[in-house]
Design a protein around this motif. Structure first.
Motif, PDB file in Angstrom:
ATOM      1  N   SER A 258       0.832  -1.205   0.000  1.00  0.00           N
ATOM      2  CA  SER A 258       0.000   0.000   0.000  1.00  0.00           C
ATOM      3  C   SER A 258       0.863   1.251   0.000  1.00  0.00           C
ATOM      4  N   VAL A 259       1.949   1.226   0.794  1.00  0.00           N
ATOM      5  CA  VAL A 259       2.866   2.364   0.831  1.00  0.00           C
ATOM      6  C   VAL A 259       3.533   2.561  -0.525  1.00  0.00           C
ATOM      7  N   ASP A 260       3.884   1.484  -1.197  1.00  0.00           N
ATOM      8  CA  ASP A 260       4.535   1.595  -2.504  1.00  0.00           C
ATOM      9  C   ASP A 260       3.628   2.288  -3.515  1.00  0.00           C
ATOM     10  N   ILE A 261       2.342   1.965  -3.500  1.00  0.00           N
ATOM     11  CA  ILE A 261       1.407   2.600  -4.439  1.00  0.00           C
ATOM     12  C   ILE A 261       1.320   4.096  -4.176  1.00  0.00           C
ATOM     13  N   LEU A 262       1.196   4.466  -2.904  1.00  0.00           N
ATOM     14  CA  LEU A 262       1.093   5.884  -2.564  1.00  0.00           C
ATOM     15  C   LEU A 262       2.388   6.624  -2.879  1.00  0.00           C
ATOM     16  N   LYS A 263       3.509   5.965  -2.642  1.00  0.00           N
ATOM     17  CA  LYS A 263       4.805   6.594  -2.894  1.00  0.00           C
ATOM     18  C   LYS A 263       5.007   6.836  -4.380  1.00  0.00           C
ATOM     19  N   ARG A 264       4.632   5.859  -5.201  1.00  0.00           N
ATOM     20  CA  ARG A 264       4.768   6.037  -6.651  1.00  0.00           C
ATOM     21  C   ARG A 264       3.839   7.138  -7.165  1.00  0.00           C
ATOM     22  N   ALA A 265       2.673   7.281  -6.517  1.00  0.00           N
ATOM     23  CA  ALA A 265       1.699   8.277  -6.986  1.00  0.00           C
ATOM     24  C   ALA A 265       2.222   9.696  -6.840  1.00  0.00           C
ATOM     25  N   VAL A 266       2.992   9.958  -5.784  1.00  0.00           N
ATOM     26  CA  VAL A 266       3.493  11.313  -5.563  1.00  0.00           C
ATOM     27  C   VAL A 266       4.945  11.457  -5.988  1.00  0.00           C
ATOM     28  N   GLY A 267       5.463  10.443  -6.644  1.00  0.00           N
ATOM     29  CA  GLY A 267       6.852  10.488  -7.081  1.00  0.00           C
ATOM     30  C   GLY A 267       7.045  11.392  -8.275  1.00  0.00           C
ATOM     31  N   VAL A 268       8.296  11.646  -8.579  1.00  0.00           N
ATOM     32  CA  VAL A 268       8.620  12.573  -9.674  1.00  0.00           C
ATOM     33  C   VAL A 268       8.278  11.985 -11.032  1.00  0.00           C
ATOM     34  N   ASN A 269       8.153  10.653 -11.111  1.00  0.00           N
ATOM     35  CA  ASN A 269       7.837  10.029 -12.401  1.00  0.00           C
ATOM     36  C   ASN A 269       6.382  10.232 -12.805  1.00  0.00           C
ATOM     37  N   ASN A 270       5.538  10.571 -11.849  1.00  0.00           N
ATOM     38  CA  ASN A 270       4.132  10.808 -12.163  1.00  0.00           C
ATOM     39  C   ASN A 270       3.969  12.243 -12.669  1.00  0.00           C
ATOM     40  N   LYS A 271       3.530  12.388 -13.907  1.00  0.00           N
ATOM     41  CA  LYS A 271       3.414  13.698 -14.529  1.00  0.00           C
ATOM     42  C   LYS A 271       2.089  14.388 -14.212  1.00  0.00           C
ATOM     43  N   ASN A 272       1.214  13.678 -13.512  1.00  0.00           N
ATOM     44  CA  ASN A 272      -0.096  14.249 -13.195  1.00  0.00           C
ATOM     45  C   ASN A 272       0.021  15.103 -11.938  1.00  0.00           C
ATOM     46  N   LYS A 273      -0.043  16.415 -12.111  1.00  0.00           N
ATOM     47  CA  LYS A 273       0.127  17.316 -10.978  1.00  0.00           C
ATOM     48  C   LYS A 273      -1.033  17.222  -9.999  1.00  0.00           C
ATOM     49  N   ALA A 274      -2.242  16.976 -10.491  1.00  0.00           N
ATOM     50  CA  ALA A 274      -3.400  16.896  -9.604  1.00  0.00           C
ATOM     51  C   ALA A 274      -3.256  15.763  -8.596  1.00  0.00           C
ATOM     52  N   VAL A 275      -2.605  14.673  -9.006  1.00  0.00           N
ATOM     53  CA  VAL A 275      -2.394  13.546  -8.104  1.00  0.00           C
ATOM     54  C   VAL A 275      -1.255  13.851  -7.138  1.00  0.00           C
TER      55      VAL A 275
END
Length: 671
Positions: free
Chosen positions: A489-506
């Protein structure tokens, strides 16, 4: 002008004299009525008439009519008591010789409708002057005609209104409703105006009133009106839906008539030629209307779903609902809304089937009952299969979110039923022992389906889809946490706010940062009960404050959570240590930042860069807790600094305008 006003007043002489002779109004009241009407008539005849003058005149006349009705009722009641007393005292043995000399003051008269007819005339003049530009005057005239049972004139009002305002959808609907449902007759409702008993028999000549039985019941006239309205407004969704509802009402009316007259069973009846006809054929006209509607408006799935909602307002509509769903499946195969509607519809059908078999309740096999006559809908597929097909066909964030929420909700219902069965068990066997093989198999299927869907959602092909929806990320993290996989669960949340995610809203969604910090803190607590990892959680929240722009609402959400976390941590530690004093200063700076973000402008009660639902009563509560902590750590000096920053330095409580009741109560508690 004067001649016209005088002519109008002359026409009122005879009815007003009749009112005075029968004792309804006194001579002084009649003079007052005449004076008021004369003034109002002069206002209407002036060169620039005003709408308010007409409405005031009409309102005065309506009040006068209500007073006349009350006076007439009182006189009739008094005359009735007098006659009863005469009969009781037996003053005269001959009933025909009972004194009835006062009856002339209370008897019914042809002038009882004078005020109502006068009001209709005023409305006609009002419509002639303002009807072309103001459709509301027609609605007011129609409502008056309904209130005073002038049903014949009501039809004329609708006809005139539709002639001048054919683009107003509400007029077509009200006119068709009047033709079909009509108005109640005197036998259908209690007559509020007892003095109308004789006048209603005079028909339209006396105020446009009808006799016994009322009006309406003409489905042909209603259909003609709806069809004319659709010719003028073919793209009106409301007209199509109301026409559909009209036919559904008519079907219910016909079925009720058959039941009363006992013209056959509910399922079949004989038509005129002696052939058997299925009762579901009654909806043929409604189905034709639906088909024409979707030909005209073909690209709106919500429009089609609204017909399903209409059908659910009537009994025995399964057949036509299935046909509507079939058209949705055919034309919107790639729409997520269509798949959601299809799954929801199938679930409702399965629940109806389960209600007929209460042996296992929700634990009955979760499968739509097989029925070969369901117009091509593949009802042999279970709901799990439908969910799986939906995510394969439409792999969007909304579809995955619905799938997880729907399946998890269903699984919770099953587990709640199992728990209830365990509690109601006569012996002390646990829930696992109480599970039947069918129940265990059904729950296992749910769990396997959720695991399979999770792997599909986290695959490389759909990773960008998942990372585009904060709600879906939180749902997946919550599922993994409850499944005993907190680190995943932590991995999913960490990836969501990581620099690789280009979606600023997330990446700037405060809920993800807060959920991540909470789970990290509880991982340590799970290994060592009672040891919540405040430091790890605080580090994540501080990272979020640095990452999220101060103008984003997520910044304020993370800030509030960080302050709450520090307050809890400082309250559990010794106040004499130097570290706690240092953290107290850091906490004070955070509270000041929060107050600045929540400060209101003197010209506008809105928050600077912060949605008001983020704040609410939370800020006053945190400030009060910080005041108590400051008093404990630094005595009166620190406490004074704390409340001065809130009351005098921040501007947060400068004005309570725009605050909700809970927030105002919180500020009052702080004071």
């Amino acid at each position: 002008m004067a001649e016209s006003v005088q002519a109008a007043m002359d026409r009122m002489v005879t009815p007003l004299r009749d009112f005075m002779e029968r004792g309804i109004f006194t001579e002084s009241e009649i003079r007052s009525i005449v004076s008021r009407r004369r003034r109002s008539e002069y206002l209407l005849y002036r060169r620039t008439a005003r709408l308010n003058d007409y409405l005031t005149y009409i309102n005065d006349e309506v009040n006068l009519e209500k007073l006349r009705i009350l006076r007439h009722k009182r006189l009739l009641a008094r005359r009735k008591r007098e006659l009863q007393e005469q009969r009781k005292n037996k003053q005269n043995s001959n009933p025909g010789s009972i004194d009835q000399t006062s009856s002339k003051f209370t008897q019914f008269s042809e002038y009882d409708t004078h005020i109502v007819r006068h009001i209709h005339l005023l409305y006609a003049r009002l419509i002639h002057r303002f009807g072309n530009d103001n459709v509301s005057v027609y609605y007011q005239h129609a409502q008056f005609a309904k209130d005073f049972k002038s049903y014949t004139i009501l039809g004329r009002v609708y006809a005139e209104a539709l002639r001048k305002h054919p683009r107003v959808i509400g007029l077509w609907i009200e006119a068709a409703s009047h033709e079909f449902f009509g108005c109640p007759g005197e036998d259908d409702e209690e007559d509020e105006n007892d003095d109308n008993e004789k006048n209603t028999q005079k028909g339209s000549a006396d105020g446009g009133r009808v006799g016994k039985g009322g009006t309406g019941g003409s489905v042909s006239n209603a259909r003609v009106l709806m069809q004319r309205g659709l010719r003028v407004n073919p793209n009106s969704k409301e007209l199509w839906k109301q026409y559909f509802a009209l036919e559904m009402h008519y079907v219910q009316k016909i079925r009720g008539r058959r039941k009363i007259l006992q013209l056959g069973g509910e399922e079949e009846e004989a038509d005129g030629s002696g052939n058997k006809k299925n009762a579901n054929d009654d909806h043929a006209m409604a189905l034709v209307i639906y088909q024409n509607a979707i030909k005209t408006i073909s690209d709106d799935i919500n429009f089609r779903l609204s017909f399903i909602e209409l059908c659910q307002s009537f009994p025995q509509t399964d057949e036509i609902e299935d046909k509507i769903m079939l058209s949705i499946d055919k034309d919107f195969d790639g729409s997520e809304d269509a798949w959601i509607a299809r799954i929801t519809y199938a679930a409702e059908k399965s629940k109806k089937n389960i209600e007929h078999n209460d042996e296992n309740g929700f634990l009955t096999e979760w499968k739509v009952e097989k029925d070969e006559t369901r117009f091509g809908i593949d009802t042999s597929d279970s709901l799990l299969d439908l969910l799986n097909k939906a995510t394969d066909k439409v792999p969007t964030a909304k579809m995955y979110l619905f799938t997880f929420q729907f399946a998890r909700s269903r699984m919770r219902e099953m587990l709640d039923e199992v728990a209830a069965d365990g509690k109601n068990s006569t012996n002390n066997e646990d829930v696992a022992t109480a599970l039947s093989p069918e129940a265990a198999m059904s729950i296992t299927k749910q769990a396997l389906f959720l695991d399979k869907t999770l792997k599909k959602a986290l695959s490389p092909s759909t990773e960008n889809v998942v990372n585009s929806s904060p709600d879906l990320i939180l749902e997946l993290a919550d599922y993994l946490l409850h499944s005993g996989q907190p680190r995943d669960s932590v991995d999913i949340l960490k990836r969501a706010v990581g620099v690789n995610n280009k979606n600023k809203a997330v990446r700037t969604d405060g809920r993800i940062w807060i959920r991540w910090s909470d789970i990290v803190g509880r991982i340590e607590e799970s290994s060592s009960p009672g040891c919540y990892d405040h430091k790890a959680a605080r580090d994540i929240l501080q990272m979020g404050l640095q990452f999220i722009d101060v103008n984003e609402s997520g910044h304020c959400m993370v800030l509030i959570e960080l302050i709450r976390l520090l307050l809890d941590d400082c309250g559990q530690r010794e106040t004499s240590s130097g570290m706690i004093q240092k953290e107290g200063e850091y906490l004070f700076s955070l509270v000041q930042r929060l107050l600045l973000l929540c400060a209101r402008d003197s010209s506008s009660p809105s928050l600077y860069g912060v949605r008001e639902e983020v704040v609410g009563a939370v800020v006053p509560d945190l400030c009060l807790r910080h005041l108590h902590l400051s008093s404990t750590l630094g005595g009166i000096k620190k406490a004074r600094r704390s409340y001065e920053s809130v009351l005098f330095q921040s501007g947060y409580v400068r004005s309570c305008e725009g605050m909700d009741d809970d927030e105002v109560d919180g500020i009052r508690s702080f004071f």
